[in-house]
Motif scaffolding. Sequence first.
Motif, PDB file in Angstrom:
ATOM      1  N   LEU A 115     -65.052  55.956 -34.973  1.00  0.00           N
ATOM      2  CA  LEU A 115     -63.608  56.155 -34.955  1.00  0.00           C
ATOM      3  C   LEU A 115     -63.280  57.494 -34.310  1.00  0.00           C
ATOM      4  CD1 LEU A 115     -60.768  55.250 -36.063  1.00  0.00           C
ATOM      5  CD2 LEU A 115     -61.386  56.410 -38.184  1.00  0.00           C
ATOM      6  N   ILE A 116     -62.323  57.486 -33.372  1.00  0.00           N
ATOM      7  CA  ILE A 116     -61.908  58.712 -32.699  1.00  0.00           C
ATOM      8  C   ILE A 116     -60.394  58.850 -32.804  1.00  0.00           C
ATOM      9  CG2 ILE A 116     -61.798  59.980 -30.509  1.00  0.00           C
ATOM     10  CD1 ILE A 116     -64.271  58.359 -29.621  1.00  0.00           C
ATOM     11  N   PHE A 117     -59.947  60.022 -33.270  1.00  0.00           N
ATOM     12  CA  PHE A 117     -58.529  60.378 -33.276  1.00  0.00           C
ATOM     13  C   PHE A 117     -58.336  61.440 -32.206  1.00  0.00           C
ATOM     14  CE2 PHE A 117     -58.970  58.768 -37.570  1.00  0.00           C
ATOM     15  CZ  PHE A 117     -57.747  58.176 -37.845  1.00  0.00           C
ATOM     16  N   SER A 118     -57.283  61.302 -31.394  1.00  0.00           N
ATOM     17  CA  SER A 118     -56.969  62.352 -30.424  1.00  0.00           C
ATOM     18  C   SER A 118     -55.459  62.463 -30.278  1.00  0.00           C
ATOM     19  CB  SER A 118     -57.635  62.078 -29.072  1.00  0.00           C
ATOM     20  OG  SER A 118     -57.240  60.836 -28.559  1.00  0.00           O
ATOM     21  N   ASN A 119     -55.032  63.675 -29.918  1.00  0.00           N
ATOM     22  CA  ASN A 119     -53.619  63.933 -29.686  1.00  0.00           C
ATOM     23  C   ASN A 119     -53.463  64.349 -28.223  1.00  0.00           C
ATOM     24  OD1 ASN A 119     -51.025  64.872 -29.443  1.00  0.00           O
ATOM     25  ND2 ASN A 119     -51.074  66.182 -31.244  1.00  0.00           N
ATOM     26  N   PRO A 120     -53.040  63.406 -27.355  1.00  0.00           N
ATOM     27  CA  PRO A 120     -52.898  63.725 -25.937  1.00  0.00           C
ATOM     28  C   PRO A 120     -51.588  64.441 -25.607  1.00  0.00           C
ATOM     29  CG  PRO A 120     -52.286  61.449 -26.295  1.00  0.00           C
ATOM     30  CD  PRO A 120     -52.729  61.997 -27.634  1.00  0.00           C
ATOM     31  N   GLY A 121     -50.744  64.620 -26.604  1.00  0.00           N
ATOM     32  CA  GLY A 121     -49.423  65.195 -26.374  1.00  0.00           C
ATOM     33  C   GLY A 121     -49.437  66.707 -26.236  1.00  0.00           C
ATOM     34  N   ILE A 122     -48.253  67.252 -25.997  1.00  0.00           N
ATOM     35  CA  ILE A 122     -48.109  68.703 -25.834  1.00  0.00           C
ATOM     36  C   ILE A 122     -47.570  69.355 -27.108  1.00  0.00           C
ATOM     37  CG2 ILE A 122     -47.815  68.605 -23.329  1.00  0.00           C
ATOM     38  CD1 ILE A 122     -44.775  68.885 -23.819  1.00  0.00           C
ATOM     39  N   ARG A 123     -47.360  68.549 -28.141  1.00  0.00           N
ATOM     40  CA  ARG A 123     -46.949  69.106 -29.423  1.00  0.00           C
ATOM     41  C   ARG A 123     -47.763  68.462 -30.545  1.00  0.00           C
ATOM     42  NH1 ARG A 123     -42.349  66.404 -32.312  1.00  0.00           N
ATOM     43  NH2 ARG A 123     -42.134  64.356 -31.361  1.00  0.00           N
ATOM     44  N   ALA A 124     -47.760  69.106 -31.676  1.00  0.00           N
ATOM     45  CA  ALA A 124     -48.525  68.611 -32.817  1.00  0.00           C
ATOM     46  C   ALA A 124     -47.988  67.255 -33.277  1.00  0.00           C
ATOM     47  CB  ALA A 124     -48.464  69.617 -33.958  1.00  0.00           C
ATOM     48  N   ALA A 125     -48.878  66.481 -33.856  1.00  0.00           N
ATOM     49  CA  ALA A 125     -48.498  65.202 -34.452  1.00  0.00           C
ATOM     50  C   ALA A 125     -48.668  65.311 -35.963  1.00  0.00           C
ATOM     51  CB  ALA A 125     -49.376  64.083 -33.902  1.00  0.00           C
ATOM     52  N   ARG A 126     -47.920  64.500 -36.675  1.00  0.00           N
ATOM     53  CA  ARG A 126     -48.077  64.414 -38.127  1.00  0.00           C
ATOM     54  C   ARG A 126     -48.160  62.937 -38.479  1.00  0.00           C
ATOM     55  NH1 ARG A 126     -44.301  67.835 -41.763  1.00  0.00           N
ATOM     56  NH2 ARG A 126     -45.942  69.309 -41.300  1.00  0.00           N
ATOM     57  N   TYR A 127     -49.151  62.603 -39.306  1.00  0.00           N
ATOM     58  CA  TYR A 127     -49.277  61.213 -39.732  1.00  0.00           C
ATOM     59  C   TYR A 127     -49.794  61.150 -41.164  1.00  0.00           C
ATOM     60  CZ  TYR A 127     -54.159  61.867 -38.108  1.00  0.00           C
ATOM     61  OH  TYR A 127     -55.439  62.330 -37.882  1.00  0.00           O
ATOM     62  N   VAL A 128     -49.590  59.991 -41.762  1.00  0.00           N
ATOM     63  CA  VAL A 128     -50.035  59.730 -43.127  1.00  0.00           C
ATOM     64  C   VAL A 128     -51.128  58.677 -43.060  1.00  0.00           C
ATOM     65  CG1 VAL A 128     -49.355  58.833 -45.391  1.00  0.00           C
ATOM     66  CG2 VAL A 128     -47.787  60.310 -44.104  1.00  0.00           C
ATOM     67  N   VAL A 129     -52.199  58.913 -43.812  1.00  0.00           N
ATOM     68  CA  VAL A 129     -53.293  57.944 -43.896  1.00  0.00           C
ATOM     69  C   VAL A 129     -53.323  57.405 -45.319  1.00  0.00           C
ATOM     70  CG1 VAL A 129     -55.759  57.545 -43.592  1.00  0.00           C
ATOM     71  CG2 VAL A 129     -54.598  59.256 -42.186  1.00  0.00           C
ATOM     72  N   ALA A 130     -53.243  56.087 -45.444  1.00  0.00           N
ATOM     73  CA  ALA A 130     -53.425  55.415 -46.732  1.00  0.00           C
ATOM     74  C   ALA A 130     -54.824  54.818 -46.722  1.00  0.00           C
ATOM     75  CB  ALA A 130     -52.368  54.328 -46.915  1.00  0.00           C
ATOM     76  N   ILE A 131     -55.607  55.169 -47.725  1.00  0.00           N
ATOM     77  CA  ILE A 131     -57.007  54.749 -47.791  1.00  0.00           C
ATOM     78  C   ILE A 131     -57.199  53.907 -49.028  1.00  0.00           C
ATOM     79  CG2 ILE A 131     -59.399  55.574 -47.937  1.00  0.00           C
ATOM     80  CD1 ILE A 131     -57.947  58.324 -46.887  1.00  0.00           C
ATOM     81  N   CYS A 132     -57.829  52.769 -48.863  1.00  0.00           N
ATOM     82  CA  CYS A 132     -58.172  51.916 -50.002  1.00  0.00           C
ATOM     83  C   CYS A 132     -59.685  51.745 -49.995  1.00  0.00           C
ATOM     84  CB  CYS A 132     -57.477  50.567 -49.919  1.00  0.00           C
ATOM     85  SG  CYS A 132     -57.828  49.501 -51.331  1.00  0.00           S
ATOM     86  N   ASP A 133     -60.320  52.371 -50.971  1.00  0.00           N
ATOM     87  CA  ASP A 133     -61.772  52.331 -51.101  1.00  0.00           C
ATOM     88  C   ASP A 133     -62.093  51.263 -52.145  1.00  0.00           C
ATOM     89  OD1 ASP A 133     -64.453  52.739 -51.625  1.00  0.00           O
ATOM     90  OD2 ASP A 133     -64.290  54.922 -51.728  1.00  0.00           O
ATOM     91  N   MET A 134     -62.613  50.123 -51.687  1.00  0.00           N
ATOM     92  CA  MET A 134     -62.868  48.999 -52.583  1.00  0.00           C
ATOM     93  C   MET A 134     -63.963  49.315 -53.590  1.00  0.00           C
ATOM     94  SD  MET A 134     -60.494  47.159 -51.534  1.00  0.00           S
ATOM     95  CE  MET A 134     -60.707  45.620 -52.411  1.00  0.00           C
ATOM     96  N   GLY A 135     -64.704  50.401 -53.365  1.00  0.00           N
ATOM     97  CA  GLY A 135     -65.745  50.794 -54.313  1.00  0.00           C
ATOM     98  C   GLY A 135     -65.215  51.679 -55.425  1.00  0.00           C
ATOM     99  N   ARG A 136     -63.970  52.186 -55.304  1.00  0.00           N
ATOM    100  CA  ARG A 136     -63.383  53.057 -56.331  1.00  0.00           C
ATOM    101  C   ARG A 136     -62.719  52.220 -57.409  1.00  0.00           C
ATOM    102  NH1 ARG A 136     -61.841  58.578 -55.299  1.00  0.00           N
ATOM    103  NH2 ARG A 136     -60.024  58.183 -56.597  1.00  0.00           N
ATOM    104  N   THR A 137     -62.674  52.789 -58.607  1.00  0.00           N
ATOM    105  CA  THR A 137     -61.985  52.111 -59.696  1.00  0.00           C
ATOM    106  C   THR A 137     -60.888  52.972 -60.250  1.00  0.00           C
ATOM    107  OG1 THR A 137     -63.614  52.959 -61.251  1.00  0.00           O
ATOM    108  CG2 THR A 137     -63.963  50.726 -60.382  1.00  0.00           C
TER     109      THR A 137
END
Length: 196
Positions: free
Chosen positions: A174-196
Amino acid sequence: MDNSTDTGINERIARCVRDLRSTRGLTLDALAARSGVSRSMISMIERGGASPTAVVLEKLAAGLSVSMASLFGATGETAPAEPLVRREQQAQWRDPQSGYTRRSVSPPNWPSPIQLVEVDFPAGARVAYETGGRENVIHQQVWVREGRIDVELGDQRHSLHPGDCLAMRLEHPLIFSNPGIRAARYVVAICDMGRT
């Protein structure tokens, strides 16, 4: 972020890696073999003597069969699980390599398979996670709030703009990159099926 904050998050990461390794009955050598991170680096991280990069933390998380977000959220077994965490209490961490900052939004120690992370991603930044499949299934959704990011998952490439949301399973590099000229902001929702 000041140096005391860096020290605090490095101590939290150190404790979490130590605890997870111990719970799984892994030696330093065994975790090194599973993760591809050197024994000496793992030892330094566990002592809080290193400021690991996002790439190193992702390798450790894969070797421990958890999401990378899990390495930031735990505050120790003695801490009570509370359903609410205020913004000023949320752990922040800055990747020393790319400069991106991640905030663990979800309440630490709360027994849920879902974790939320807010990321501030500098212009021109790039992070390449080499790890592929894990023993457990981890789902992730990336929701862009500001700016633009490109996401490469295996041989698929996606350009994400404000409001766009990408769902994926973490089973390819997996590769994340920001090709823009300003910062980006994002939210990541993670679901770990091994967690309880």
